[in-house]
Design an enzyme around this catalytic site. Structure first.
Site, PDB file in Angstrom:
ATOM      1  N   CYS A   1      35.791  46.429  43.455  1.00 48.02           N
ATOM      2  CA  CYS A   1      34.507  46.406  43.279  1.00 48.02           C
ATOM      3  C   CYS A   1      33.973  46.986  41.864  1.00 48.02           C
ATOM      4  O   CYS A   1      34.907  47.645  41.212  1.00 48.02           O
ATOM      5  CB  CYS A   1      33.821  47.267  44.310  1.00 48.02           C
ATOM      6  SG  CYS A   1      33.400  46.451  45.921  1.00 48.02           S
TER       7      CYS A   1
ATOM      8  N   HIS B   1      31.865  42.303  47.152  1.00 44.38           N
ATOM      9  CA  HIS B   1      33.022  42.591  48.160  1.00 44.38           C
ATOM     10  C   HIS B   1      32.983  41.867  49.453  1.00 44.38           C
ATOM     11  O   HIS B   1      34.072  41.620  49.762  1.00 44.38           O
ATOM     12  CB  HIS B   1      32.663  44.045  48.634  1.00 44.38           C
ATOM     13  CG  HIS B   1      33.953  44.635  49.372  1.00 44.38           C
ATOM     14  ND1 HIS B   1      35.118  45.093  48.638  1.00 44.38           N
ATOM     15  CD2 HIS B   1      34.076  44.799  50.510  1.00 44.38           C
ATOM     16  CE1 HIS B   1      35.827  45.487  49.699  1.00 44.38           C
ATOM     17  NE2 HIS B   1      35.308  45.370  50.652  1.00 44.38           N
TER      18      HIS B   1
ATOM     19  N   HIS C   1      38.473  42.666  48.984  1.00 41.36           N
ATOM     20  CA  HIS C   1      37.565  42.114  48.095  1.00 41.36           C
ATOM     21  C   HIS C   1      38.299  40.654  47.705  1.00 41.36           C
ATOM     22  O   HIS C   1      39.514  40.683  47.499  1.00 41.36           O
ATOM     23  CB  HIS C   1      37.558  43.114  46.916  1.00 41.36           C
ATOM     24  CG  HIS C   1      36.651  42.779  45.960  1.00 41.36           C
ATOM     25  ND1 HIS C   1      35.510  43.444  45.689  1.00 41.36           N
ATOM     26  CD2 HIS C   1      36.507  41.732  44.929  1.00 41.36           C
ATOM     27  CE1 HIS C   1      34.796  43.047  44.850  1.00 41.36           C
ATOM     28  NE2 HIS C   1      35.110  41.822  44.460  1.00 41.36           N
TER      29      HIS C   1
ATOM     30  N   ASN D   1      46.053  34.637  48.281  1.00 36.26           N
ATOM     31  CA  ASN D   1      46.550  34.988  49.472  1.00 36.26           C
ATOM     32  C   ASN D   1      45.217  35.664  50.162  1.00 36.26           C
ATOM     33  O   ASN D   1      44.379  36.359  49.537  1.00 36.26           O
ATOM     34  CB  ASN D   1      47.562  36.158  49.732  1.00 36.26           C
ATOM     35  CG  ASN D   1      48.811  35.720  49.028  1.00 36.26           C
ATOM     36  OD1 ASN D   1      49.089  34.652  49.143  1.00 36.26           O
ATOM     37  ND2 ASN D   1      49.447  36.934  48.465  1.00 36.26           N
TER      38      ASN D   1
ATOM     39  N   HIS E   1      39.876  38.107  45.811  1.00 40.38           N
ATOM     40  CA  HIS E   1      40.712  37.988  44.703  1.00 40.38           C
ATOM     41  C   HIS E   1      42.058  37.264  45.023  1.00 40.38           C
ATOM     42  O   HIS E   1      42.535  36.901  45.864  1.00 40.38           O
ATOM     43  CB  HIS E   1      40.885  39.657  44.358  1.00 40.38           C
ATOM     44  CG  HIS E   1      42.156  40.266  45.178  1.00 40.38           C
ATOM     45  ND1 HIS E   1      41.884  40.301  46.717  1.00 40.38           N
ATOM     46  CD2 HIS E   1      43.543  40.303  45.102  1.00 40.38           C
ATOM     47  CE1 HIS E   1      43.197  40.913  47.055  1.00 40.38           C
ATOM     48  NE2 HIS E   1      44.156  40.967  46.077  1.00 40.38           N
TER      49      HIS E   1
ATOM     50  N   CYS F   1      36.961  50.677  47.237  1.00 41.23           N
ATOM     51  CA  CYS F   1      37.517  49.414  46.760  1.00 41.23           C
ATOM     52  C   CYS F   1      37.806  49.122  45.374  1.00 41.23           C
ATOM     53  O   CYS F   1      36.708  49.334  44.619  1.00 41.23           O
ATOM     54  CB  CYS F   1      36.740  47.979  47.250  1.00 41.23           C
ATOM     55  SG  CYS F   1      37.458  46.541  46.402  1.00 41.23           S
TER      56      CYS F   1
ATOM     57  N   GLN G   1      45.768  36.275  42.701  1.00 40.47           N
ATOM     58  CA  GLN G   1      46.646  36.757  41.623  1.00 40.47           C
ATOM     59  C   GLN G   1      47.374  35.841  40.781  1.00 40.47           C
ATOM     60  O   GLN G   1      47.449  34.547  41.271  1.00 40.47           O
ATOM     61  CB  GLN G   1      47.959  37.687  42.335  1.00 40.47           C
ATOM     62  CG  GLN G   1      47.319  38.449  43.079  1.00 40.47           C
ATOM     63  CD  GLN G   1      48.619  39.206  43.988  1.00 40.47           C
ATOM     64  OE1 GLN G   1      49.535  39.825  43.245  1.00 40.47           O
ATOM     65  NE2 GLN G   1      48.582  39.162  45.347  1.00 40.47           N
TER      66      GLN G   1
HETATM   67 ZN   LIG Z   1      35.194  45.370  46.341  1.00 44.68          ZN
END
Ligand SMILES: [Zn+2]
Length: 353
Positions: free
Chosen positions: A73, A116, A167, A156, A169, A70, A171
């Site tokens: 991470c 994660h 992971h 999203n 997150h 990932c 934007q």
């Molecule tokens: Zn991750």
């Protein structure tokens, strides 16, 4: 909050946002990355008057990597990722495969936590508040770039939405123009102001919804409801009760309460379809007033705009997704199978006890 800005090996900016003020972030990025070359072109559709970002370099982007590769991470055990440090609270960096770049704007990635396997709904109130502060800071910084007219913070969540990294997150897109949806809202605001002799459409909509049957939750500073004409099966609009144009104008008390209210909304979203279902896929989208001259529209200024968050899922029932098919994609006319009143009722039923 402590903010530390650094550069990745290819020259992109990365910023740590930390809860603790005594943290030192000085790890360097040791990856052998070439300087990024991004080409993104904004093309205008002559018939619709809207814009399309053409970004061909995105074809090579990372697609569903295994968890041990990932890129979001932290860098640990000799495995180098996008984040040079071995831990972080919230981190923001320029997207390696941006849809908008250079004169066409900017795209950033916001990692909500170094865990994660977590999701936004798993964050503590302090962590959620830190994300809000990071969104606010990025809005402030990006709005000062000469090319940028609108800053859009969003998340999203879920492979069904097309998320390519598991992971947690979100934007941020900084557009070089006012987006079509915001332009439509400004137009409606102007028409309403004209028709009513000066009333604010956002204020009127919020007052009407709060007096109605589609309220999902209400705090001292925030209120959430399913709108009268919801486009999506489950769609919630979250407004600060005191109208402000953008995240920068939110007061301290509203910022603190946001974490509480938003986490509760996300947790309810995960319960809509009952246990045993995979996490509810959703899109969370902040609507902020644009910056620059285009925010002024027909007697309306950016101060007339109301910051709000729109949260919706594309799942209709367990195992079934709402696709944008002929009517939606072809004509922009949404067909919603879930009555908004029923959606609001369901979102109240699944409140945390
Ligand atoms: Zn991750």
């Amino acid at each position: 909050m402590k903010k530390t800005s650094t550069r990745l090996a290819d020259g992109r900016e990365l910023i740590y946002y930390d809860l603790r003020d005594d943290i030192v972030r000085d790890a360097a990025d040791h990856r052998p990355l070439d300087r990024t070359v991004t080409t993104s072109e904004i093309r205008r559709d002559p018939l619709l008057g809207d814009s399309v970002a053409v970004a061909s370099h995105r074809q090579g982007r990372t697609y569903h990597p295994p968890a041990d590769e990932c890129p979001l991470c932290p860098t640990r055990d000799g495995r180098l990722s996008e984040i040079p440090d071995s831990s972080y609270d919230v981190v923001v960096f320029e997207n390696r495969f941006p849809s908008l770049a250079g004169d066409s704007g900017r795209c950033e990635v916001v990692c909500f936590t170094s865990d994660h396997d977590a999701s936004f709904a798993d964050l503590t109130e302090d962590q959620a508040r830190l994300v809000l502060d990071a969104w606010t800071d990025r809005t402030s910084e990006l709005s000062q770039l000469p090319a940028v007219e609108q800053v859009f913070c969003f998340e999203n969540r879920g492979a069904e939405i097309g998320v390519t990294l598991g992971h947690p997150h979100g934007q941020i897109y900084a557009y070089p123009f006012t987006t079509p949806r915001t332009a439509l809202m400004l137009r409606s605001l102007a028409a309403h102001k004209e028709a009513t002799g000066g009333d604010n459409l956002f204020d009127d909509v919020l007052a009407r919804e709060l007096a109605g049957e589609r309220v999902v939750l209400e705090g001292e500073h925030w209120a959430a409801f399913v709108p009268h004409a919801a486009h999506w099966p489950y769609e919630v609009h979250l407004y600060p009760k005191r109208r402000v144009p953008d995240l920068l104008a939110l007061g301290e008390a509203a910022r603190t309460e946001f974490a509480q209210v938003y986490l509760e909304l996300l947790r309810r979203f995960d319960r809509i379809f009952g246990t045993g279902e995979p996490p509810t896929p959703y899109i969370a989208a902040w609507h902020q007033a644009p910056f620059g001259a285009s925010a002024e529209f027909d007697g309306v200024t950016r101060d007339d705009f109301a910051l709000h968050l729109e949260l919706f899922t594309i799942r209709r029932t367990p195992g079934k997704l709402k696709f944008l098919a002929g009517s939606e994609s072809g004509m922009n006319v949404f067909i919603n199978d879930v009555p908004p009143e029923r959606a609001a009722e369901r979102l109240r039923e699944v409140a945390s006890s």
